[in-house]
Design an enzyme around this catalytic site. Structure first.
Site, PDB file in Angstrom:
ATOM      1  N   ARG A 142       0.827  -1.190   0.000  1.00  0.00           N
ATOM      2  CA  ARG A 142       0.000   0.000   0.000  1.00  0.00           C
ATOM      3  C   ARG A 142       0.876   1.260   0.000  1.00  0.00           C
ATOM      4  O   ARG A 142       0.561   2.249  -0.646  1.00  0.00           O
ATOM      5  CB  ARG A 142      -0.889  -0.027   1.243  1.00  0.00           C
ATOM      6  CG  ARG A 142      -2.153   0.744   1.083  1.00  0.00           C
ATOM      7  CD  ARG A 142      -3.206   0.261   2.052  1.00  0.00           C
ATOM      8  NE  ARG A 142      -4.103   1.357   2.335  1.00  0.00           N
ATOM      9  CZ  ARG A 142      -3.943   2.167   3.351  1.00  0.00           C
ATOM     10  NH1 ARG A 142      -2.958   2.005   4.190  1.00  0.00           N
ATOM     11  NH2 ARG A 142      -4.787   3.149   3.528  1.00  0.00           N
TER      12      ARG A 142
ATOM     13  N   ASP B 167     -18.627   6.236   2.838  1.00  0.00           N
ATOM     14  CA  ASP B 167     -18.839   5.203   3.860  1.00  0.00           C
ATOM     15  C   ASP B 167     -20.117   5.522   4.655  1.00  0.00           C
ATOM     16  O   ASP B 167     -20.909   4.630   4.967  1.00  0.00           O
ATOM     17  CB  ASP B 167     -17.660   5.141   4.846  1.00  0.00           C
ATOM     18  CG  ASP B 167     -16.317   5.144   4.139  1.00  0.00           C
ATOM     19  OD1 ASP B 167     -15.523   4.238   4.361  1.00  0.00           O
ATOM     20  OD2 ASP B 167     -16.080   6.083   3.341  1.00  0.00           O
TER      21      ASP B 167
ATOM     22  N   ARG C  58     -23.158   4.650   2.630  1.00  0.00           N
ATOM     23  CA  ARG C  58     -23.384   3.195   2.621  1.00  0.00           C
ATOM     24  C   ARG C  58     -24.003   2.758   3.954  1.00  0.00           C
ATOM     25  O   ARG C  58     -24.921   1.929   3.990  1.00  0.00           O
ATOM     26  CB  ARG C  58     -22.052   2.457   2.394  1.00  0.00           C
ATOM     27  CG  ARG C  58     -21.556   2.556   0.956  1.00  0.00           C
ATOM     28  CD  ARG C  58     -20.190   1.906   0.784  1.00  0.00           C
ATOM     29  NE  ARG C  58     -19.792   1.862  -0.621  1.00  0.00           N
ATOM     30  CZ  ARG C  58     -18.543   1.932  -1.046  1.00  0.00           C
ATOM     31  NH1 ARG C  58     -17.547   2.074  -0.193  1.00  0.00           N
ATOM     32  NH2 ARG C  58     -18.272   1.871  -2.341  1.00  0.00           N
TER      33      ARG C  58
ATOM     34  N   HIS D 210     -11.016   6.570   5.580  1.00  0.00           N
ATOM     35  CA  HIS D 210     -11.868   5.965   4.555  1.00  0.00           C
ATOM     36  C   HIS D 210     -11.394   4.534   4.345  1.00  0.00           C
ATOM     37  O   HIS D 210     -10.237   4.306   4.036  1.00  0.00           O
ATOM     38  CB  HIS D 210     -11.761   6.757   3.250  1.00  0.00           C
ATOM     39  CG  HIS D 210     -12.296   6.013   2.058  1.00  0.00           C
ATOM     40  ND1 HIS D 210     -13.612   5.646   1.944  1.00  0.00           N
ATOM     41  CD2 HIS D 210     -11.680   5.563   0.946  1.00  0.00           C
ATOM     42  CE1 HIS D 210     -13.783   4.999   0.801  1.00  0.00           C
ATOM     43  NE2 HIS D 210     -12.636   4.934   0.175  1.00  0.00           N
TER      44      HIS D 210
HETATM   45  P1  6V0 Z   1      -9.048   4.361 -13.436  1.00  0.00           P
HETATM   46  O1  6V0 Z   1     -10.286   3.940 -14.158  1.00  0.00           O
HETATM   47  O2  6V0 Z   1      -7.786   3.582 -13.620  1.00  0.00           O
HETATM   48  O3  6V0 Z   1      -8.769   5.897 -13.807  1.00  0.00           O
HETATM   49  C1  6V0 Z   1      -7.656   6.617 -13.412  1.00  0.00           C
HETATM   50  C2  6V0 Z   1      -7.431   7.692 -14.460  1.00  0.00           C
HETATM   51  O4  6V0 Z   1      -6.371   8.542 -14.026  1.00  0.00           O
HETATM   52  C3  6V0 Z   1      -7.019   7.148 -15.833  1.00  0.00           C
HETATM   53  O5  6V0 Z   1      -7.889   7.640 -16.841  1.00  0.00           O
HETATM   54  C4  6V0 Z   1      -5.615   7.668 -15.997  1.00  0.00           C
HETATM   55  O6  6V0 Z   1      -5.273   7.933 -17.359  1.00  0.00           O
HETATM   56  C5  6V0 Z   1      -5.650   8.929 -15.174  1.00  0.00           C
HETATM   57  N1  6V0 Z   1      -4.324   9.439 -14.820  1.00  0.00           N
HETATM   58  C6  6V0 Z   1      -3.253   8.742 -14.379  1.00  0.00           C
HETATM   59  N2  6V0 Z   1      -2.209   9.570 -14.212  1.00  0.00           N
HETATM   60  C7  6V0 Z   1      -2.630  10.810 -14.536  1.00  0.00           C
HETATM   61  C8  6V0 Z   1      -2.009  12.093 -14.555  1.00  0.00           C
HETATM   62  N3  6V0 Z   1      -0.725  12.253 -14.208  1.00  0.00           N
HETATM   63  N4  6V0 Z   1      -2.741  13.160 -14.946  1.00  0.00           N
HETATM   64  C9  6V0 Z   1      -4.034  13.004 -15.320  1.00  0.00           C
HETATM   65  N5  6V0 Z   1      -4.675  11.807 -15.311  1.00  0.00           N
HETATM   66  C10 6V0 Z   1      -3.974  10.736 -14.929  1.00  0.00           C
HETATM   67  O7  6V0 Z   1      -9.307   4.392 -11.871  1.00  0.00           O
HETATM   68  P2  6V0 Z   1     -10.708   4.698 -11.146  1.00  0.00           P
HETATM   69  O8  6V0 Z   1     -11.354   5.858 -11.827  1.00  0.00           O
HETATM   70  O9  6V0 Z   1     -11.475   3.451 -10.948  1.00  0.00           O
HETATM   71  O10 6V0 Z   1     -10.179   5.165  -9.705  1.00  0.00           O
HETATM   72  C11 6V0 Z   1      -9.483   6.374  -9.550  1.00  0.00           C
HETATM   73  C12 6V0 Z   1      -9.007   6.543  -8.121  1.00  0.00           C
HETATM   74  O11 6V0 Z   1     -10.140   6.734  -7.258  1.00  0.00           O
HETATM   75  C13 6V0 Z   1      -8.262   5.310  -7.571  1.00  0.00           C
HETATM   76  O12 6V0 Z   1      -7.162   5.761  -6.800  1.00  0.00           O
HETATM   77  C14 6V0 Z   1      -9.306   4.659  -6.692  1.00  0.00           C
HETATM   78  O13 6V0 Z   1      -8.723   3.863  -5.691  1.00  0.00           O
HETATM   79  C15 6V0 Z   1     -10.002   5.883  -6.137  1.00  0.00           C
HETATM   80  N6  6V0 Z   1     -11.328   5.673  -5.537  1.00  0.00           N
HETATM   81  C16 6V0 Z   1     -11.613   6.391  -4.439  1.00  0.00           C
HETATM   82  C17 6V0 Z   1     -12.832   6.263  -3.800  1.00  0.00           C
HETATM   83  C18 6V0 Z   1     -13.101   7.052  -2.564  1.00  0.00           C
HETATM   84  O14 6V0 Z   1     -14.116   6.837  -1.889  1.00  0.00           O
HETATM   85  N7  6V0 Z   1     -12.245   7.981  -2.206  1.00  0.00           N
HETATM   86  C19 6V0 Z   1     -13.816   5.394  -4.315  1.00  0.00           C
HETATM   87  C20 6V0 Z   1     -13.542   4.693  -5.437  1.00  0.00           C
HETATM   88  C21 6V0 Z   1     -12.255   4.747  -6.116  1.00  0.00           C
END
Ligand code: 6V0
Length: 331
Positions: free
Chosen positions: A105, A165, A168, A192
Protein backbone atom coordinates in the site's frame (compact mmCIF):
# COMPACT_ATOMS: atom_id res chain seq x y z
CA UNK A 1 -20.46 39.15 -44.43
CA UNK A 2 -21.17 35.70 -43.02
CA UNK A 3 -24.52 34.36 -41.86
CA UNK A 4 -23.23 34.69 -38.31
CA UNK A 5 -22.41 38.37 -38.85
CA UNK A 6 -25.80 38.99 -40.44
CA UNK A 7 -27.63 37.19 -37.65
CA UNK A 8 -25.86 38.62 -34.60
CA UNK A 9 -24.98 42.16 -33.64
CA UNK A 10 -22.31 42.14 -30.98
CA UNK A 11 -23.13 44.28 -27.93
CA UNK A 12 -20.31 43.16 -25.63
CA UNK A 13 -17.25 40.92 -25.75
CA UNK A 14 -18.82 38.01 -23.86
CA UNK A 15 -16.98 35.20 -22.13
CA UNK A 16 -17.78 31.52 -22.24
CA UNK A 17 -16.55 30.86 -18.70
CA UNK A 18 -19.08 29.80 -16.09
CA UNK A 19 -18.81 31.09 -12.52
CA UNK A 20 -19.27 27.54 -11.27
CA UNK A 21 -16.40 25.91 -13.14
CA UNK A 22 -15.40 22.45 -11.98
CA UNK A 23 -12.38 20.52 -13.22
CA UNK A 24 -12.17 16.75 -12.93
CA UNK A 25 -8.66 15.31 -13.21
CA UNK A 26 -8.63 11.67 -14.28
CA UNK A 27 -11.36 10.43 -16.60
CA UNK A 28 -11.34 6.84 -15.41
CA UNK A 29 -14.43 5.19 -13.97
CA UNK A 30 -14.53 7.47 -10.93
CA UNK A 31 -13.78 10.75 -12.70
CA UNK A 32 -16.45 10.09 -15.31
CA UNK A 33 -19.04 9.19 -12.68
CA UNK A 34 -18.22 12.45 -10.86
CA UNK A 35 -18.50 14.50 -14.06
CA UNK A 36 -21.70 12.81 -15.15
CA UNK A 37 -23.35 13.21 -11.74
CA UNK A 38 -22.39 16.90 -11.60
CA UNK A 39 -23.70 17.52 -15.12
CA UNK A 40 -26.89 15.52 -14.87
CA UNK A 41 -27.78 17.06 -11.51
CA UNK A 42 -27.06 20.54 -12.96
CA UNK A 43 -24.56 21.37 -10.24
CA UNK A 44 -22.11 23.07 -12.60
CA UNK A 45 -22.58 24.62 -16.04
CA UNK A 46 -18.88 24.43 -16.90
CA UNK A 47 -17.03 21.14 -16.52
CA UNK A 48 -13.47 20.50 -17.66
CA UNK A 49 -11.93 17.03 -17.92
CA UNK A 50 -8.19 16.47 -17.70
CA UNK A 51 -6.28 13.25 -18.29
CA UNK A 52 -3.11 12.00 -19.95
CA UNK A 53 -4.96 9.68 -22.34
CA UNK A 54 -5.65 11.99 -25.27
CA UNK A 55 -8.02 9.84 -27.35
CA UNK A 56 -10.08 8.55 -24.45
CA UNK A 57 -10.34 12.13 -23.18
CA UNK A 58 -11.59 13.45 -26.51
CA UNK A 59 -14.03 10.58 -26.89
CA UNK A 60 -15.55 11.18 -23.47
CA UNK A 61 -15.72 14.94 -24.09
CA UNK A 62 -17.52 14.54 -27.43
CA UNK A 63 -19.93 11.97 -26.01
CA UNK A 64 -20.87 14.32 -23.16
CA UNK A 65 -21.03 17.38 -25.45
CA UNK A 66 -23.51 15.52 -27.67
CA UNK A 67 -25.77 15.32 -24.61
CA UNK A 68 -25.59 19.04 -23.83
CA UNK A 69 -29.19 19.63 -25.07
CA UNK A 70 -30.23 17.46 -22.12
CA UNK A 71 -27.79 18.97 -19.63
CA UNK A 72 -29.15 22.55 -19.50
CA UNK A 73 -26.56 23.51 -22.15
CA UNK A 74 -23.63 22.90 -19.82
CA UNK A 75 -20.20 23.44 -21.33
CA UNK A 76 -17.92 20.41 -21.36
CA UNK A 77 -14.28 20.82 -22.25
CA UNK A 78 -11.34 18.48 -22.11
CA UNK A 79 -7.61 18.81 -22.42
CA UNK A 80 -4.30 17.25 -21.49
CA UNK A 81 -3.15 20.81 -20.75
CA UNK A 82 -3.93 22.16 -17.28
CA UNK A 83 -4.44 25.63 -18.73
CA UNK A 84 -7.99 24.47 -19.58
CA UNK A 85 -8.70 24.27 -15.85
CA UNK A 86 -7.99 27.99 -15.26
CA UNK A 87 -10.47 29.70 -12.96
CA UNK A 88 -11.96 26.52 -11.49
CA UNK A 89 -13.93 26.92 -8.27
CA UNK A 90 -13.36 23.24 -7.48
CA UNK A 91 -10.83 20.74 -8.82
CA UNK A 92 -11.75 17.10 -8.21
CA UNK A 93 -8.73 14.79 -8.37
CA UNK A 94 -9.47 11.17 -9.26
CA UNK A 95 -6.25 10.42 -11.14
CA UNK A 96 -4.13 7.68 -9.78
CA UNK A 97 -2.55 4.32 -10.25
CA UNK A 98 -4.11 1.14 -8.97
CA UNK A 99 -2.20 -1.35 -6.85
CA UNK A 100 0.01 -3.73 -8.85
CA UNK A 101 0.50 -7.34 -7.89
CA UNK A 102 3.00 -7.64 -5.07
CA UNK A 103 2.92 -3.90 -4.43
CA UNK A 104 2.46 -2.71 -0.86
CA UNK A 105 0.00 0.00 0.00
CA UNK A 106 2.88 2.29 0.81
CA UNK A 107 4.42 1.73 -2.64
CA UNK A 108 1.09 2.78 -4.12
CA UNK A 109 1.08 5.89 -1.95
CA UNK A 110 4.52 6.83 -3.20
CA UNK A 111 3.50 6.17 -6.83
CA UNK A 112 0.37 8.28 -6.49
CA UNK A 113 2.36 10.97 -4.68
CA UNK A 114 4.61 11.14 -7.74
CA UNK A 115 1.52 11.50 -9.96
CA UNK A 116 0.19 14.24 -7.65
CA UNK A 117 3.48 16.15 -8.00
CA UNK A 118 2.64 16.53 -11.69
CA UNK A 119 -0.99 17.55 -11.03
CA UNK A 120 -1.50 19.61 -7.87
CA UNK A 121 0.98 22.47 -8.49
CA UNK A 122 -0.41 22.94 -12.01
CA UNK A 123 -4.01 23.08 -10.78
CA UNK A 124 -3.12 25.72 -8.20
CA UNK A 125 -1.03 27.68 -10.71
CA UNK A 126 -4.08 28.09 -12.97
CA UNK A 127 -6.69 28.41 -10.18
CA UNK A 128 -4.90 29.92 -7.17
CA UNK A 129 -8.18 30.28 -5.28
CA UNK A 130 -9.55 26.83 -6.00
CA UNK A 131 -10.81 24.14 -3.66
CA UNK A 132 -9.18 20.73 -4.11
CA UNK A 133 -11.47 17.74 -3.62
CA UNK A 134 -9.27 14.66 -3.48
CA UNK A 135 -10.76 11.26 -4.30
CA UNK A 136 -7.77 9.10 -5.34
CA UNK A 137 -6.79 6.40 -2.84
CA UNK A 138 -5.57 6.13 -0.20
CA UNK A 139 -7.62 9.30 0.05
CA UNK A 140 -6.65 10.50 3.54
CA UNK A 141 -2.91 10.32 2.85
CA UNK A 142 -3.25 11.79 -0.63
CA UNK A 143 -5.30 14.69 0.73
CA UNK A 144 -2.40 15.42 3.09
CA UNK A 145 -0.01 15.18 0.11
CA UNK A 146 -2.21 17.55 -1.91
CA UNK A 147 -2.31 20.00 1.00
CA UNK A 148 1.50 19.98 1.23
CA UNK A 149 2.03 20.25 -2.54
CA UNK A 150 -0.57 22.97 -3.05
CA UNK A 151 0.39 25.48 -0.37
CA UNK A 152 -3.36 26.15 -0.03
CA UNK A 153 -4.88 26.83 3.39
CA UNK A 154 -6.37 23.76 5.11
CA UNK A 155 -9.98 24.84 4.46
CA UNK A 156 -9.36 24.56 0.69
CA UNK A 157 -8.05 20.99 0.61
CA UNK A 158 -10.72 18.38 1.24
CA UNK A 159 -10.78 14.60 0.87
CA UNK A 160 -14.01 12.81 -0.06
CA UNK A 161 -13.15 10.70 3.00
CA UNK A 162 -15.98 8.86 4.75
CA UNK A 163 -18.80 10.70 2.99
CA UNK A 164 -19.25 7.57 0.88
CA UNK A 165 -18.84 5.20 3.86
CA UNK A 166 -21.50 7.21 5.73
CA UNK A 167 -23.87 6.97 2.75
CA UNK A 168 -23.38 3.19 2.62
CA UNK A 169 -23.98 3.02 6.38
CA UNK A 170 -27.21 5.02 6.11
CA UNK A 171 -28.41 2.88 3.21
CA UNK A 172 -27.82 -0.40 5.04
CA UNK A 173 -29.49 0.78 8.27
CA UNK A 174 -32.41 2.13 6.21
CA UNK A 175 -32.86 -1.27 4.58
CA UNK A 176 -33.17 -2.91 8.02
CA UNK A 177 -35.94 -0.49 9.05
CA UNK A 178 -37.57 -0.14 5.63
CA UNK A 179 -37.23 3.66 5.73
CA UNK A 180 -35.51 6.20 3.46
CA UNK A 181 -31.70 6.41 3.79
CA UNK A 182 -31.90 10.20 4.27
CA UNK A 183 -34.05 9.59 7.36
CA UNK A 184 -31.20 7.67 8.99
CA UNK A 185 -28.84 9.92 10.95
CA UNK A 186 -25.59 8.04 11.27
CA UNK A 187 -21.95 8.90 10.73
CA UNK A 188 -18.79 7.08 9.85
CA UNK A 189 -15.67 9.09 10.62
CA UNK A 190 -11.91 8.49 10.62
CA UNK A 191 -10.07 6.73 7.81
CA UNK A 192 -11.87 5.96 4.56
CA UNK A 193 -11.92 2.21 4.31
CA UNK A 194 -10.82 -0.62 6.55
CA UNK A 195 -10.31 1.21 9.87
CA UNK A 196 -13.24 3.62 9.62
CA UNK A 197 -15.11 4.46 12.83
CA UNK A 198 -18.89 3.97 12.97
CA UNK A 199 -20.31 6.40 15.52
CA UNK A 200 -22.96 4.02 16.90
CA UNK A 201 -23.36 6.18 19.99
CA UNK A 202 -25.05 8.85 17.87
CA UNK A 203 -27.11 6.76 15.44
CA UNK A 204 -30.68 8.00 15.61
CA UNK A 205 -33.98 7.96 13.77
CA UNK A 206 -36.07 11.09 14.25
CA UNK A 207 -33.98 11.97 17.30
CA UNK A 208 -34.41 8.55 18.95
CA UNK A 209 -30.96 7.09 19.64
CA UNK A 210 -30.72 3.35 19.02
CA UNK A 211 -28.37 3.17 22.05
CA UNK A 212 -31.22 4.51 24.24
CA UNK A 213 -33.36 1.58 23.10
CA UNK A 214 -30.56 -0.98 23.44
CA UNK A 215 -27.20 0.12 24.93
CA UNK A 216 -25.39 -2.77 23.21
CA UNK A 217 -26.23 -1.67 19.65
CA UNK A 218 -23.14 -1.91 17.45
CA UNK A 219 -21.03 -3.63 20.13
CA UNK A 220 -19.76 -7.22 20.20
CA UNK A 221 -22.46 -8.10 22.81
CA UNK A 222 -25.28 -6.96 20.55
CA UNK A 223 -27.76 -9.87 20.13
CA UNK A 224 -29.11 -8.38 16.91
CA UNK A 225 -25.58 -8.07 15.48
CA UNK A 226 -25.94 -4.50 14.18
CA UNK A 227 -22.16 -4.31 14.03
CA UNK A 228 -22.36 -6.58 10.96
CA UNK A 229 -23.59 -3.48 9.13
CA UNK A 230 -20.28 -1.71 9.64
CA UNK A 231 -18.44 -4.82 8.48
CA UNK A 232 -20.68 -4.76 5.41
CA UNK A 233 -19.80 -1.11 4.79
CA UNK A 234 -16.11 -2.04 4.82
CA UNK A 235 -16.55 -5.06 2.58
CA UNK A 236 -18.98 -3.38 0.17
CA UNK A 237 -16.22 -1.73 -1.88
CA UNK A 238 -14.42 -5.07 -2.20
CA UNK A 239 -17.69 -6.77 -3.12
CA UNK A 240 -18.52 -4.24 -5.85
CA UNK A 241 -14.96 -4.41 -7.20
CA UNK A 242 -15.19 -8.21 -7.27
CA UNK A 243 -18.52 -8.06 -9.10
CA UNK A 244 -17.97 -5.23 -11.61
CA UNK A 245 -14.26 -4.45 -11.42
CA UNK A 246 -14.40 -0.99 -9.83
CA UNK A 247 -16.75 1.28 -7.88
CA UNK A 248 -18.04 4.39 -9.57
CA UNK A 249 -21.67 5.50 -9.23
CA UNK A 250 -21.84 5.96 -5.47
CA UNK A 251 -18.52 7.80 -5.24
CA UNK A 252 -19.50 9.93 -8.25
CA UNK A 253 -22.79 10.90 -6.61
CA UNK A 254 -21.05 11.52 -3.28
CA UNK A 255 -18.59 13.92 -4.92
CA UNK A 256 -21.39 15.68 -6.80
CA UNK A 257 -23.14 16.15 -3.47
CA UNK A 258 -20.01 17.71 -1.92
CA UNK A 259 -19.51 19.91 -4.99
CA UNK A 260 -23.09 21.15 -4.73
CA UNK A 261 -22.72 21.89 -1.00
CA UNK A 262 -19.61 23.98 -1.72
CA UNK A 263 -20.81 25.86 -4.81
CA UNK A 264 -24.15 26.72 -3.17
CA UNK A 265 -22.31 27.96 -0.05
CA UNK A 266 -24.75 25.77 1.83
CA UNK A 267 -22.95 25.09 5.13
CA UNK A 268 -24.25 21.54 4.88
CA UNK A 269 -22.44 19.14 7.20
CA UNK A 270 -20.74 16.11 5.70
CA UNK A 271 -18.01 13.71 6.84
CA UNK A 272 -14.95 14.72 4.81
CA UNK A 273 -11.22 14.34 5.24
CA UNK A 274 -9.64 17.34 6.91
CA UNK A 275 -6.63 18.23 9.07
CA UNK A 276 -7.66 16.69 12.40
CA UNK A 277 -4.75 17.87 14.54
CA UNK A 278 -6.25 19.33 17.73
CA UNK A 279 -9.59 17.47 17.54
CA UNK A 280 -10.46 14.60 19.91
CA UNK A 281 -6.97 14.88 21.41
CA UNK A 282 -5.19 14.00 18.14
CA UNK A 283 -1.70 15.50 18.03
CA UNK A 284 -0.52 14.22 14.66
CA UNK A 285 -0.63 16.43 11.58
CA UNK A 286 -2.83 14.02 9.62
CA UNK A 287 -6.03 14.06 7.57
CA UNK A 288 -9.06 12.01 8.63
CA UNK A 289 -12.79 12.50 8.26
CA UNK A 290 -14.90 14.43 10.75
CA UNK A 291 -18.27 16.12 10.16
CA UNK A 292 -17.53 19.50 8.53
CA UNK A 293 -19.77 22.29 7.29
CA UNK A 294 -19.01 23.17 3.68
CA UNK A 295 -19.14 26.64 2.17
CA UNK A 296 -17.84 28.48 -0.88
CA UNK A 297 -14.40 28.65 0.78
CA UNK A 298 -14.34 24.92 1.48
CA UNK A 299 -14.50 23.81 5.11
CA UNK A 300 -16.10 26.40 7.38
CA UNK A 301 -16.37 24.48 10.66
CA UNK A 302 -15.57 21.07 12.16
CA UNK A 303 -18.07 19.36 14.46
CA UNK A 304 -16.45 17.61 17.41
CA UNK A 305 -18.92 14.83 18.25
CA UNK A 306 -19.29 13.41 21.76
CA UNK A 307 -17.54 10.10 21.17
CA UNK A 308 -17.38 7.13 23.51
CA UNK A 309 -13.92 6.07 24.79
CA UNK A 310 -13.94 3.19 22.30
CA UNK A 311 -14.81 5.41 19.32
CA UNK A 312 -12.13 7.90 20.33
CA UNK A 313 -9.61 5.09 20.66
CA UNK A 314 -10.44 3.83 17.15
CA UNK A 315 -9.92 7.35 15.80
CA UNK A 316 -6.52 7.56 17.52
CA UNK A 317 -5.49 4.21 16.04
CA UNK A 318 -6.29 5.57 12.55
CA UNK A 319 -4.36 8.77 13.28
CA UNK A 320 -1.30 6.77 14.36
CA UNK A 321 -1.48 4.61 11.21
CA UNK A 322 -1.73 7.75 9.07
CA UNK A 323 1.22 9.39 10.83
CA UNK A 324 3.37 6.28 10.27
CA UNK A 325 2.52 6.12 6.57
CA UNK A 326 3.24 9.82 6.06
CA UNK A 327 6.58 9.60 7.89
CA UNK A 328 8.12 7.51 5.09
CA UNK A 329 6.67 9.54 2.20
CA UNK A 330 8.90 11.60 -0.06
CA UNK A 331 6.78 14.65 -0.95
P1 6V0 B 1 -9.05 4.36 -13.44
O1 6V0 B 1 -10.29 3.94 -14.16
O2 6V0 B 1 -7.79 3.58 -13.62
O3 6V0 B 1 -8.77 5.90 -13.81
C1 6V0 B 1 -7.66 6.62 -13.41
C2 6V0 B 1 -7.43 7.69 -14.46
O4 6V0 B 1 -6.37 8.54 -14.03
C3 6V0 B 1 -7.02 7.15 -15.83
O5 6V0 B 1 -7.89 7.64 -16.84
C4 6V0 B 1 -5.61 7.67 -16.00
O6 6V0 B 1 -5.27 7.93 -17.36
C5 6V0 B 1 -5.65 8.93 -15.17
N1 6V0 B 1 -4.32 9.44 -14.82
C6 6V0 B 1 -3.25 8.74 -14.38
N2 6V0 B 1 -2.21 9.57 -14.21
C7 6V0 B 1 -2.63 10.81 -14.54
C8 6V0 B 1 -2.01 12.09 -14.55
N3 6V0 B 1 -0.72 12.25 -14.21
N4 6V0 B 1 -2.74 13.16 -14.95
C9 6V0 B 1 -4.03 13.00 -15.32
N5 6V0 B 1 -4.67 11.81 -15.31
C10 6V0 B 1 -3.97 10.74 -14.93
O7 6V0 B 1 -9.31 4.39 -11.87
P2 6V0 B 1 -10.71 4.70 -11.15
O8 6V0 B 1 -11.35 5.86 -11.83
O9 6V0 B 1 -11.48 3.45 -10.95
O10 6V0 B 1 -10.18 5.16 -9.71
C11 6V0 B 1 -9.48 6.37 -9.55
C12 6V0 B 1 -9.01 6.54 -8.12
O11 6V0 B 1 -10.14 6.73 -7.26
C13 6V0 B 1 -8.26 5.31 -7.57
O12 6V0 B 1 -7.16 5.76 -6.80
C14 6V0 B 1 -9.31 4.66 -6.69
O13 6V0 B 1 -8.72 3.86 -5.69
C15 6V0 B 1 -10.00 5.88 -6.14
N6 6V0 B 1 -11.33 5.67 -5.54
C16 6V0 B 1 -11.61 6.39 -4.44
C17 6V0 B 1 -12.83 6.26 -3.80
C18 6V0 B 1 -13.10 7.05 -2.56
O14 6V0 B 1 -14.12 6.84 -1.89
N7 6V0 B 1 -12.25 7.98 -2.21
C19 6V0 B 1 -13.82 5.39 -4.32
C20 6V0 B 1 -13.54 4.69 -5.44
C21 6V0 B 1 -12.25 4.75 -6.12
Amino acid sequence: STIKEKLFTSIIESTNAGNDKVTVVGVGQVGLACAFSILSKKISSDVVLIDVMKDKLKGEMLDLQHGSCFLENAKVNASTDFEASAGSKICIVTAGARQREGETRLDLVQRNTEIFKGIIPKLVQHSPNTILLIVSNPVDILTYVAWKLSGLPKNRVIGSGTHLDSARFRFLIAQKFNIAPTSVHSWIIGEHGDTSVPVWSGVNIAGVRLRDIDPTVGTECDQEKWNEIHKQVISSAYEVIKLKGYTSWAIGLACANLTSAILRNSHQIHAVSTLVCGFHGIEHEVFLSLPCSLCIDGIATVVEQSLTCEERQMLHTSANTMANSIKNLKI
